[in-house]
Every structure is written in structure tokens, then in C-alpha cells.
Write a protein that holds these residues in place. Structure first.
Motif, PDB file in Angstrom:
ATOM      1  N   TYR A 148       0.819  -1.198   0.000  1.00  0.00           N
ATOM      2  CA  TYR A 148       0.000   0.000   0.000  1.00  0.00           C
ATOM      3  C   TYR A 148       0.859   1.256   0.000  1.00  0.00           C
ATOM      4  CZ  TYR A 148      -3.779  -3.130   1.434  1.00  0.00           C
ATOM      5  OH  TYR A 148      -4.703  -4.141   1.483  1.00  0.00           O
ATOM      6  N   ALA A 149       0.340   2.283  -0.628  1.00  0.00           N
ATOM      7  CA  ALA A 149       0.934   3.603  -0.469  1.00  0.00           C
ATOM      8  C   ALA A 149       0.691   4.065   0.967  1.00  0.00           C
ATOM      9  CB  ALA A 149       0.301   4.584  -1.445  1.00  0.00           C
ATOM     10  N   ASP A 150       1.629   4.816   1.509  1.00  0.00           N
ATOM     11  CA  ASP A 150       1.501   5.268   2.895  1.00  0.00           C
ATOM     12  C   ASP A 150       0.214   6.062   3.117  1.00  0.00           C
ATOM     13  OD1 ASP A 150       5.064   5.908   3.384  1.00  0.00           O
ATOM     14  OD2 ASP A 150       3.879   4.077   3.567  1.00  0.00           O
ATOM     15  N   SER A 151      -0.213   6.779   2.114  1.00  0.00           N
ATOM     16  CA  SER A 151      -1.382   7.653   2.255  1.00  0.00           C
ATOM     17  C   SER A 151      -2.691   6.896   2.440  1.00  0.00           C
ATOM     18  CB  SER A 151      -1.498   8.565   1.033  1.00  0.00           C
ATOM     19  OG  SER A 151      -1.609   7.809  -0.147  1.00  0.00           O
ATOM     20  N   VAL A 152      -2.698   5.595   2.132  1.00  0.00           N
ATOM     21  CA  VAL A 152      -3.948   4.832   2.229  1.00  0.00           C
ATOM     22  C   VAL A 152      -3.871   3.686   3.224  1.00  0.00           C
ATOM     23  CG1 VAL A 152      -4.483   5.434  -0.156  1.00  0.00           C
ATOM     24  CG2 VAL A 152      -3.466   3.187   0.358  1.00  0.00           C
ATOM     25  N   LYS A 153      -2.709   3.462   3.808  1.00  0.00           N
ATOM     26  CA  LYS A 153      -2.565   2.358   4.763  1.00  0.00           C
ATOM     27  C   LYS A 153      -3.560   2.505   5.907  1.00  0.00           C
ATOM     28  CE  LYS A 153       2.265   1.120   4.023  1.00  0.00           C
ATOM     29  NZ  LYS A 153       3.639   1.182   4.557  1.00  0.00           N
ATOM     30  N   GLY A 154      -4.192   1.395   6.238  1.00  0.00           N
ATOM     31  CA  GLY A 154      -5.173   1.406   7.313  1.00  0.00           C
ATOM     32  C   GLY A 154      -6.564   1.821   6.875  1.00  0.00           C
ATOM     33  N   ARG A 155      -6.697   2.330   5.660  1.00  0.00           N
ATOM     34  CA  ARG A 155      -8.009   2.761   5.156  1.00  0.00           C
ATOM     35  C   ARG A 155      -8.451   1.963   3.930  1.00  0.00           C
ATOM     36  NH1 ARG A 155      -8.697   7.696   3.144  1.00  0.00           N
ATOM     37  NH2 ARG A 155      -6.548   7.907   2.385  1.00  0.00           N
ATOM     38  N   PHE A 156      -7.525   1.592   3.087  1.00  0.00           N
ATOM     39  CA  PHE A 156      -7.842   0.859   1.862  1.00  0.00           C
ATOM     40  C   PHE A 156      -7.371  -0.589   2.005  1.00  0.00           C
ATOM     41  CE2 PHE A 156      -7.670   4.638  -1.368  1.00  0.00           C
ATOM     42  CZ  PHE A 156      -8.524   5.354  -0.559  1.00  0.00           C
ATOM     43  N   THR A 157      -8.114  -1.495   1.371  1.00  0.00           N
ATOM     44  CA  THR A 157      -7.753  -2.903   1.347  1.00  0.00           C
ATOM     45  C   THR A 157      -7.893  -3.435  -0.068  1.00  0.00           C
ATOM     46  OG1 THR A 157      -8.527  -3.207   3.631  1.00  0.00           O
ATOM     47  CG2 THR A 157      -8.221  -5.186   2.284  1.00  0.00           C
ATOM     48  N   ILE A 158      -6.828  -4.031  -0.568  1.00  0.00           N
ATOM     49  CA  ILE A 158      -6.871  -4.677  -1.882  1.00  0.00           C
ATOM     50  C   ILE A 158      -7.047  -6.166  -1.674  1.00  0.00           C
ATOM     51  CG2 ILE A 158      -4.345  -4.890  -1.970  1.00  0.00           C
ATOM     52  CD1 ILE A 158      -4.529  -4.521  -5.005  1.00  0.00           C
ATOM     53  N   SER A 159      -7.830  -6.786  -2.532  1.00  0.00           N
ATOM     54  CA  SER A 159      -8.014  -8.230  -2.457  1.00  0.00           C
ATOM     55  C   SER A 159      -8.289  -8.757  -3.853  1.00  0.00           C
ATOM     56  CB  SER A 159      -9.144  -8.596  -1.502  1.00  0.00           C
ATOM     57  OG  SER A 159     -10.378  -8.069  -1.957  1.00  0.00           O
ATOM     58  N   GLN A 160      -8.080 -10.043  -4.017  1.00  0.00           N
ATOM     59  CA  GLN A 160      -8.325 -10.653  -5.324  1.00  0.00           C
ATOM     60  C   GLN A 160      -9.094 -11.949  -5.155  1.00  0.00           C
ATOM     61  OE1 GLN A 160      -4.531 -11.386  -7.207  1.00  0.00           O
ATOM     62  NE2 GLN A 160      -3.698 -12.488  -5.465  1.00  0.00           N
ATOM     63  N   ASP A 161      -9.935 -12.221  -6.118  1.00  0.00           N
ATOM     64  CA  ASP A 161     -10.676 -13.474  -6.195  1.00  0.00           C
ATOM     65  C   ASP A 161     -10.243 -14.114  -7.505  1.00  0.00           C
ATOM     66  OD1 ASP A 161     -12.472 -15.528  -6.575  1.00  0.00           O
ATOM     67  OD2 ASP A 161     -14.173 -14.398  -5.764  1.00  0.00           O
ATOM     68  N   ASN A 162      -9.278 -15.009  -7.427  1.00  0.00           N
ATOM     69  CA  ASN A 162      -8.740 -15.600  -8.653  1.00  0.00           C
ATOM     70  C   ASN A 162      -9.766 -16.469  -9.374  1.00  0.00           C
ATOM     71  OD1 ASN A 162      -6.233 -14.372  -8.506  1.00  0.00           O
ATOM     72  ND2 ASN A 162      -5.385 -15.980  -7.216  1.00  0.00           N
ATOM     73  N   ALA A 163     -10.676 -17.065  -8.613  1.00  0.00           N
ATOM     74  CA  ALA A 163     -11.709 -17.893  -9.243  1.00  0.00           C
ATOM     75  C   ALA A 163     -12.600 -17.028 -10.138  1.00  0.00           C
ATOM     76  CB  ALA A 163     -12.536 -18.590  -8.182  1.00  0.00           C
ATOM     77  N   ARG A 164     -12.813 -15.779  -9.735  1.00  0.00           N
ATOM     78  CA  ARG A 164     -13.649 -14.864 -10.522  1.00  0.00           C
ATOM     79  C   ARG A 164     -12.809 -13.888 -11.332  1.00  0.00           C
ATOM     80  NH1 ARG A 164     -17.751 -14.474  -5.714  1.00  0.00           N
ATOM     81  NH2 ARG A 164     -19.255 -16.002  -6.416  1.00  0.00           N
ATOM     82  N   ASN A 165     -11.469 -14.055 -11.258  1.00  0.00           N
ATOM     83  CA  ASN A 165     -10.590 -13.187 -12.043  1.00  0.00           C
ATOM     84  C   ASN A 165     -10.889 -11.719 -11.765  1.00  0.00           C
ATOM     85  OD1 ASN A 165      -8.459 -12.956 -13.835  1.00  0.00           O
ATOM     86  ND2 ASN A 165      -9.765 -12.859 -15.643  1.00  0.00           N
ATOM     87  N   THR A 166     -11.074 -11.414 -10.490  1.00  0.00           N
ATOM     88  CA  THR A 166     -11.511 -10.081 -10.092  1.00  0.00           C
ATOM     89  C   THR A 166     -10.590  -9.516  -9.026  1.00  0.00           C
ATOM     90  OG1 THR A 166     -13.795 -10.685 -10.556  1.00  0.00           O
ATOM     91  CG2 THR A 166     -13.446  -8.734  -9.210  1.00  0.00           C
ATOM     92  N   LEU A 167     -10.328  -8.236  -9.141  1.00  0.00           N
ATOM     93  CA  LEU A 167      -9.545  -7.496  -8.162  1.00  0.00           C
ATOM     94  C   LEU A 167     -10.442  -6.451  -7.524  1.00  0.00           C
ATOM     95  CD1 LEU A 167      -6.496  -7.169  -7.191  1.00  0.00           C
ATOM     96  CD2 LEU A 167      -6.429  -5.213  -8.753  1.00  0.00           C
ATOM     97  N   TYR A 168     -10.298  -6.275  -6.216  1.00  0.00           N
ATOM     98  CA  TYR A 168     -11.124  -5.325  -5.486  1.00  0.00           C
ATOM     99  C   TYR A 168     -10.254  -4.288  -4.778  1.00  0.00           C
ATOM    100  CZ  TYR A 168     -14.601  -9.062  -5.946  1.00  0.00           C
ATOM    101  OH  TYR A 168     -15.436 -10.014  -6.440  1.00  0.00           O
ATOM    102  N   LEU A 169     -10.843  -3.145  -4.563  1.00  0.00           N
ATOM    103  CA  LEU A 169     -10.244  -2.151  -3.683  1.00  0.00           C
ATOM    104  C   LEU A 169     -11.354  -1.627  -2.770  1.00  0.00           C
ATOM    105  CD1 LEU A 169      -7.632  -0.598  -2.951  1.00  0.00           C
ATOM    106  CD2 LEU A 169      -8.471   1.263  -4.407  1.00  0.00           C
ATOM    107  N   HIS A 170     -11.244  -1.968  -1.499  1.00  0.00           N
ATOM    108  CA  HIS A 170     -12.191  -1.477  -0.513  1.00  0.00           C
ATOM    109  C   HIS A 170     -11.599  -0.213   0.088  1.00  0.00           C
ATOM    110  CE1 HIS A 170     -14.483  -5.361  -0.334  1.00  0.00           C
ATOM    111  NE2 HIS A 170     -13.349  -5.781  -0.818  1.00  0.00           N
ATOM    112  N   MET A 171     -12.309   0.868  -0.051  1.00  0.00           N
ATOM    113  CA  MET A 171     -11.825   2.153   0.434  1.00  0.00           C
ATOM    114  C   MET A 171     -12.731   2.632   1.561  1.00  0.00           C
ATOM    115  SD  MET A 171     -10.761   3.983  -3.148  1.00  0.00           S
ATOM    116  CE  MET A 171     -12.417   4.051  -3.791  1.00  0.00           C
ATOM    117  N   ASN A 172     -12.159   2.744   2.740  1.00  0.00           N
ATOM    118  CA  ASN A 172     -12.898   3.176   3.921  1.00  0.00           C
ATOM    119  C   ASN A 172     -12.355   4.510   4.415  1.00  0.00           C
ATOM    120  OD1 ASN A 172     -14.471   0.746   4.040  1.00  0.00           O
ATOM    121  ND2 ASN A 172     -12.689  -0.273   4.931  1.00  0.00           N
ATOM    122  N   ASN A 173     -13.170   5.172   5.217  1.00  0.00           N
ATOM    123  CA  ASN A 173     -12.769   6.450   5.806  1.00  0.00           C
ATOM    124  C   ASN A 173     -12.203   7.384   4.734  1.00  0.00           C
ATOM    125  OD1 ASN A 173     -12.320   8.395   7.761  1.00  0.00           O
ATOM    126  ND2 ASN A 173     -10.340   7.520   8.386  1.00  0.00           N
TER     127      ASN A 173
END
Length: 122
Positions: free
Chosen positions: A57-82
Motif C-alpha cells: 500500500y501507499a503510505d497515504s492509504v494504509k489502514g483505510r484501503f484494502t486490496i483483495s483478489q478473487d482468482n476464481a472470478r478473475n476479479t480485483l477489489y479495492l475497498h476504500m474506507n474512511n
């Protein structure tokens, strides 16, 4: 074939949350999210190796953003909080079939989505 398509952007008030999704990765080594402010260079937000669940993560988003991947669905996510008004930008997903070691360097990615706007109001 790699053809990336983002979804999930929009407008939200400060403190709110947004989830971005990206599909279409094909066979690539790393995947990530980048953002671009008007008049600025594109910058890395969060990224991960396709074969690993260890995110960077970039320092500016640590603790607020979460990246995750679902390889079965070939999908990448970015959950952005706060979310903050300074997070307002065009967000892009990207993938790389190139060599290299820098997960958050946009120059090491050769596939890009069209971008999705995220606007955070105060």
C-alpha cells in the motif's frame, strides 16, 4: 487476453466507503490500483502479486484501503474506507506481464483499465 474493466466509482461523503472492482486480467504477474489527480502523474495505491495474498500500500492509504483478489472470478477489489476529500481522483486498475519488482510503480504495468472516478465531498 487481458482486457481490464473497472466498476464501482462514484460520489461519497468524507468518512464513507466505496468498493471498486476490476475484471479481465488473464495471465498476469501482478495487479494493482492506481490513481491520478488532475495535472499529476499516476501513482500507486495498492497492489499485489497474482500468486500471493501479500498486499502493498501507499503510505497515504494504509489502514483505510484494502486490496483483495478473487482468482476464481478473475476479479480485483479495492475497498476504500474512511475516505477523505484528498482521495478524490480517477482510479485505474492495472496488470502486468512484465518483469520487475516494484508493485506500486505504474511504469512496470502494461495493461490498464479505462478508469473510474471517485469523488469525496467534505
Amino acid at each position: 487476453q487481458v482486457r481490464l474493466m473497472e466498476s464501482g466509482g462514484g460520489s461519497v461523503q468524507a468518512g464513507g466507503s466505496v468498493r471498486l472492482s476490476c475484471v479481465g486480467f488473464g495471465y498476469t504477474y501482478r495487479r494493482g490500483w492506481f490513481r491520478q489527480f488532475p495535472g499529476k502523474e499516476r501513482e500507486g495505491v495498492a497492489a499485489m502479486w497474482t500468486s500471493s495474498d501479500s498486499p502493498y500500500y501507499a503510505d497515504s492509504v494504509k489502514g483505510r484501503f484494502t486490496i483483495s483478489q478473487d482468482n476464481a472470478r478473475n476479479t480485483l477489489y479495492l475497498h476504500m474506507n474512511n475516505l477523505k476529500p484528498e482521495d478524490t481522483a480517477m482510479y485505474y486498475c492495472a496488470a502486468s506481464s512484465l518483469g520487475g519488482t516494484k508493485l506500486l510503480d505504474p511504469d512496470e504495468y502494461n495493461y490498464w483499465g479505462q478508469g473510474t472516478q471517485v469523488t469525496v465531498s467534505s
